[in-house]
Design an enzyme around this catalytic site. Sequence first.
Site, PDB file in Angstrom:
ATOM      1  N   GLY A 183       0.786  -1.223   0.000  1.00 52.01           N
ATOM      2  CA  GLY A 183       0.000   0.000   0.000  1.00 52.01           C
ATOM      3  C   GLY A 183       0.815   1.267   0.000  1.00 52.01           C
ATOM      4  N   ASP A 199      22.260 -40.357  58.522  1.00 48.88           N
ATOM      5  CA  ASP A 199      21.164 -40.203  59.492  1.00 48.88           C
ATOM      6  C   ASP A 199      21.648 -40.610  60.880  1.00 48.88           C
ATOM      7  OD1 ASP A 199      20.829 -43.033  59.831  1.00 48.88           O
ATOM      8  OD2 ASP A 199      19.622 -43.083  58.004  1.00 48.88           O
ATOM      9  N   LEU A 206      28.501 -52.639  54.634  1.00 45.79           N
ATOM     10  CA  LEU A 206      27.554 -51.691  55.213  1.00 45.79           C
ATOM     11  C   LEU A 206      26.126 -52.214  55.198  1.00 45.79           C
ATOM     12  CD1 LEU A 206      28.962 -48.574  53.347  1.00 45.79           C
ATOM     13  CD2 LEU A 206      29.300 -49.104  55.771  1.00 45.79           C
ATOM     14  N   MET A 217      21.177 -40.121  50.855  1.00 43.56           N
ATOM     15  CA  MET A 217      21.848 -39.775  49.591  1.00 43.56           C
ATOM     16  C   MET A 217      21.117 -38.623  48.899  1.00 43.56           C
ATOM     17  SD  MET A 217      23.318 -43.352  48.021  1.00 43.56           S
ATOM     18  CE  MET A 217      21.923 -44.420  48.299  1.00 43.56           C
ATOM     19  N   ASP A 249      11.975 -53.091  45.387  1.00 48.91           N
ATOM     20  CA  ASP A 249      12.039 -51.793  44.704  1.00 48.91           C
ATOM     21  C   ASP A 249      13.040 -51.881  43.534  1.00 48.91           C
ATOM     22  OD1 ASP A 249      11.625 -49.073  44.205  1.00 48.91           O
ATOM     23  OD2 ASP A 249      13.096 -48.425  45.697  1.00 48.91           O
ATOM     24  N   SER A 302      17.162 -41.700  51.451  1.00 53.98           N
ATOM     25  CA  SER A 302      16.939 -40.411  52.098  1.00 53.98           C
ATOM     26  C   SER A 302      18.245 -39.662  52.305  1.00 53.98           C
ATOM     27  CB  SER A 302      16.257 -40.608  53.451  1.00 53.98           C
ATOM     28  OG  SER A 302      14.997 -41.194  53.256  1.00 53.98           O
ATOM     29  N   CYS A 336       6.920   4.672  -4.122  1.00 54.95           N
ATOM     30  CA  CYS A 336       6.137   4.818  -2.896  1.00 54.95           C
ATOM     31  C   CYS A 336       6.995   4.964  -1.636  1.00 54.95           C
ATOM     32  CB  CYS A 336       5.168   3.644  -2.743  1.00 54.95           C
ATOM     33  SG  CYS A 336       5.984   2.060  -2.961  1.00 54.95           S
ATOM     34  N   ASP A 365      12.309 -39.397  54.476  1.00 57.13           N
ATOM     35  CA  ASP A 365      11.635 -38.362  53.683  1.00 57.13           C
ATOM     36  C   ASP A 365      12.226 -36.995  54.029  1.00 57.13           C
ATOM     37  OD1 ASP A 365       9.962 -40.134  52.412  1.00 57.13           O
ATOM     38  OD2 ASP A 365       8.392 -39.963  53.936  1.00 57.13           O
TER      39      ASP A 365
END
Lengths: 227, 875
Positions: free
Chosen positions: B222, B498, B649, B560, B664, B558, B255, B530
């Site tokens: 345009g 722990d 261990l 680790m 597990d 836990s 343009c 936990d």
Amino acid sequence: MSMQSFRMPEKLYFKQGCLPVALQELVDVYQVQRVLILTDEVMLHNGRLAPLTGALYDMGLDYAVNSESFAADCVIGFGFAQALDRAAAFAGDKPFIAVPVSAGGQMSIPAWRKADMFILDEDVCVPIPAGEICSHIAQTARASLAGANVSDYTLALSVQALRILFDKAHTTSALLHAAAMAQLAYTTARSDEVPTDNLFEDAAEALGMSVTELENQINSAVTAQHT
Amino acid sequence: MSEAKKKAAASAIVDSVESLDALFVTVRAAQQQYASFTQEQVDAIFRAAALAANHARIPLAKMAVEETGMGVVEDKVIKNNYAAEHIYNHYKNTKTCGVIEEDKEFGIMKIAEPIGIIAAVIPTTNPTSTAIFKCLMALKTRNGIIISPHPRAKASTIEAARIVKEAAEKAGAPAGLIGWIDVPSLELTNTVMKEADIILATGGPGMVKSAYSSGTPAIGVGAGNAAAVIDSSADIVNAVSSIILSKTFDNGMICATEQTIIACKDVYDAVKAELIKRGCYFLNDEEKDKLRKTMLINGALNAKIVGQRPCIIAKLAGFEVPEDVKVIIGEAESTGVEEAFAHEKLTTILGMYKAENFEDAMDKAEQLLVNAGGLGHTSSLWIDNVKERAKIDAFAERMKTCRILVNTPSSLGGIGDLYNFKFPPSMTLGCGSWGGNSVSENVGVKHLLNVKTVAERRENMLWFRTPEKVYFKKGCLPVALDELKNVMNKKRCFVVTDSFLYKNGFTKVITDKLTEMGIAYTVFSDVEPDPTLRSAQLGAEAMRKFEPDCIIALGGGSAMDAGKIMWVLYEHPEADFLDMAMRFIDIRKRVYTFPKMGEKAYFIAIPTSSGTGSEVTPFAVITDQETGTKYPLADYELLPDMAIVDTDLMMSAPKGLTSASGYDAMVHALEAYASVMATDYTDGLAIRAMQLIFRYLPTAYEDGTNVKAREKMATASTMAGMAFANAFLGVCHSMAHKLGAYHHLPHGVANALLLTIVMRFNACEKPRKMGVFSQYQYPHTLERYVECAEACGVTGKDDQEIFENFLQKLEDLKAAVGIKKTIKDYGIDEKVFLEKLDQMSEDAFDDQCTGANPRYPLISEIKEMYLEAYYGEKK
């Protein structure tokens, strides 16, 4: 013997076409600028370096090929076992990346031991006849079952290599990984000269076959002309 | 159609809808033939046509000026020459046929196809050069073209098209590829736009609008209204002469030409003086008013002044200027729509504004675009481009124009390739959405092609990663620690564990060894089961005080995990857990980049039970004590540097721990094997782990003092860890995580209760939804489980029977190590279970582990599996 070990390159990357993806870590993780490529004389003239140099160029990295005076902050061994041996020795403390083009064939033990990143990309590999690869897998896997540092870890890899080898439906790419696993197992298992332990029987059991059966199958793979 | 008829049709005068329809038939037939031409054939035709157009540059220029009464012959010669030569030169090597791009490594290819017939609307302002340009573009892209000339310029436009057409046909192009309307009318223009496959419209806003309204895809461009901003730092002599050159080129009909000058106050007078010196005429107030009335008629540009010299324009307005005046300048203040000098004039008239400063100049330039038209087109800036980069950036940011030209005459600069050689040449300048256009660039061949992308399936890069060093064997711990002194020369060591392990002397073998080597140490023994974020923060605080160069995490999952989190907090106190724990689909493409680990301390993981595999995985889970939210972290930066697996261990692990964590490990191996991300490397390790667990877990459970059983279970657990560290897990773990969190079941037990149910769910050969991963091609999980079964010595008459026997073997193992059959058996209240079931199912679905499962589960399917696990039968 009070201690055994299992050693792997920190990173093993694989799958067809993975080279440029893996190399992106040069920028993203290792933050290097100047790369020395060590390769075999024959690779300079056969066009096989292009995927590597192209990827480095695309990332805007400076590189030199076989120019040991080049002040590099990273070394890539790209080629056959000899080139990888040389690169592994030359790398020192710099990040060392090993890219074999003869996967399934001759191996570089120093490369497996020293590489920070080991890249297996079928696209850059020189085709090797399947029979040759099978023979190589059979020999390497058998050798990896005896050594001073054999363990369930190396056995798992050796047996998996044999499992793939004995599988009638194996693909070429599965064979390349079988070869790599046999080499990895071999590299770890035979960490010193005298083979003090032998897991051949355990391997046969893990594969669900007798010792004789395993021997026969390995022998036939070593000698057979693959069709 | 016969050849004779074709020829007749091709030569017939197009002056009606019927004859236009016939032309379409001819052009379409030619184009279909041309579509199969090769790049070489096309390039030869493109070259021949460009040469012919170039040869005719002078006669065409003369014809155009004569016919339209506008513009300058000598300038039109340049335009014709440019439209042939620069377009040819720019596109001569561009691939436009067939495969134009290919990347074999990535398996992607682009194929260019022609679009069909281009409807080309040509303006009066550039009647020959635009026709040449569009015909050449059509030839290069294997399109046909039908030209709709402007009634005031039809003879010259048609002549330009005819020259290109004849040269192309002589060079081998199919006859009739280029056609035109001989007697243009609004009806025929609208018909050609409606019937064509794409419209390439150059013209005023009305034409562009009707192109976009036709229903045919259109590239329309345009009106411009370029303002030239002159900054105080500009080279005024260069600026003024360049603007005059640009403005007088073909009497201002391109343009992109400057319509106004906006000069900063401090150089305004100098600019004005220089303009006068170089032949411009400044109007007085009376002349300005006269001209304003002549320029715009009812708000529209007066066609009579377009492309005229100043003396003629002045005469039209009712005053006189000398014959040699180059440009008439009207100084103005308002940038509003009512100010005629603010508008596009397409002739040798400029408006001129005084700006307070650069900021004000930009404001004015912006107002002109908004109020008086030209949005999206072109703007220009005169400035010291070395010292004033910031102003250039500000200008580029402010102007809503698709061409922003710096120190460049905007008419010749805007069409490209003359003042900047990366800027593609074009006679059709896109104005973007600001100008109501679909294209914001200079229109080129790429806009006239359909590009097909052929993307082949590729597999994701995969990996196999483990800690750099894994040491094992009963009694290896002190030997492995030797390296801290001898190889790594570590000075300060922080031990995380722990309180149970600490009180029972498990750390003593480590601390004794550290003392012996003269390495300073401290022990943090407050890790809870936990582990919470708070305890990790306390640990990290202690680390920051102690400044260790080595961290040893000793314990079960836990300890680790807590050690890994403390390591992160110690090295990167700024790290945000919400970001780190964000769900991801692909670990290598996640939004969050995990911080680089290992710059302060080396991390060693030492497991005291056989199960979690945390010593070789990149995972850690931490609980926010305030909200109860669990943050599962996953990144290879969390991979320990060294793992030491010492059976000494593990000898005293109690029965319950041995069975739960042992099972597990079995679930780790099976889920890693069935994962969509499984590889040959993880397969080998997973299978060996399964073999060892089947054989040695019952013994380790019954007789904890059996060294070999303990040792094999330790190895199996670490190998299964390596497998799932790389192949990841599946929906069994997703569900076990939430079952554990909602009902406080030990993790290993929760997994054991769900395993065979999930396996049956996964083994389905027509799952409702299968897992999404490039490598995963079809639902083959049954086969995969059968491979595991066979490796573990299970037989049967077919896959289904082997699978059933395998499930039985897994149930038998459960029973052998004292794990009960159902969730209910563990005393979970039915009412409580059902109350929490919906939320638990949804949470399990959203668990990070779900992504690698070979069957993508629906939330309702997860719920059904939970129910089955609760009652021991399908409900």
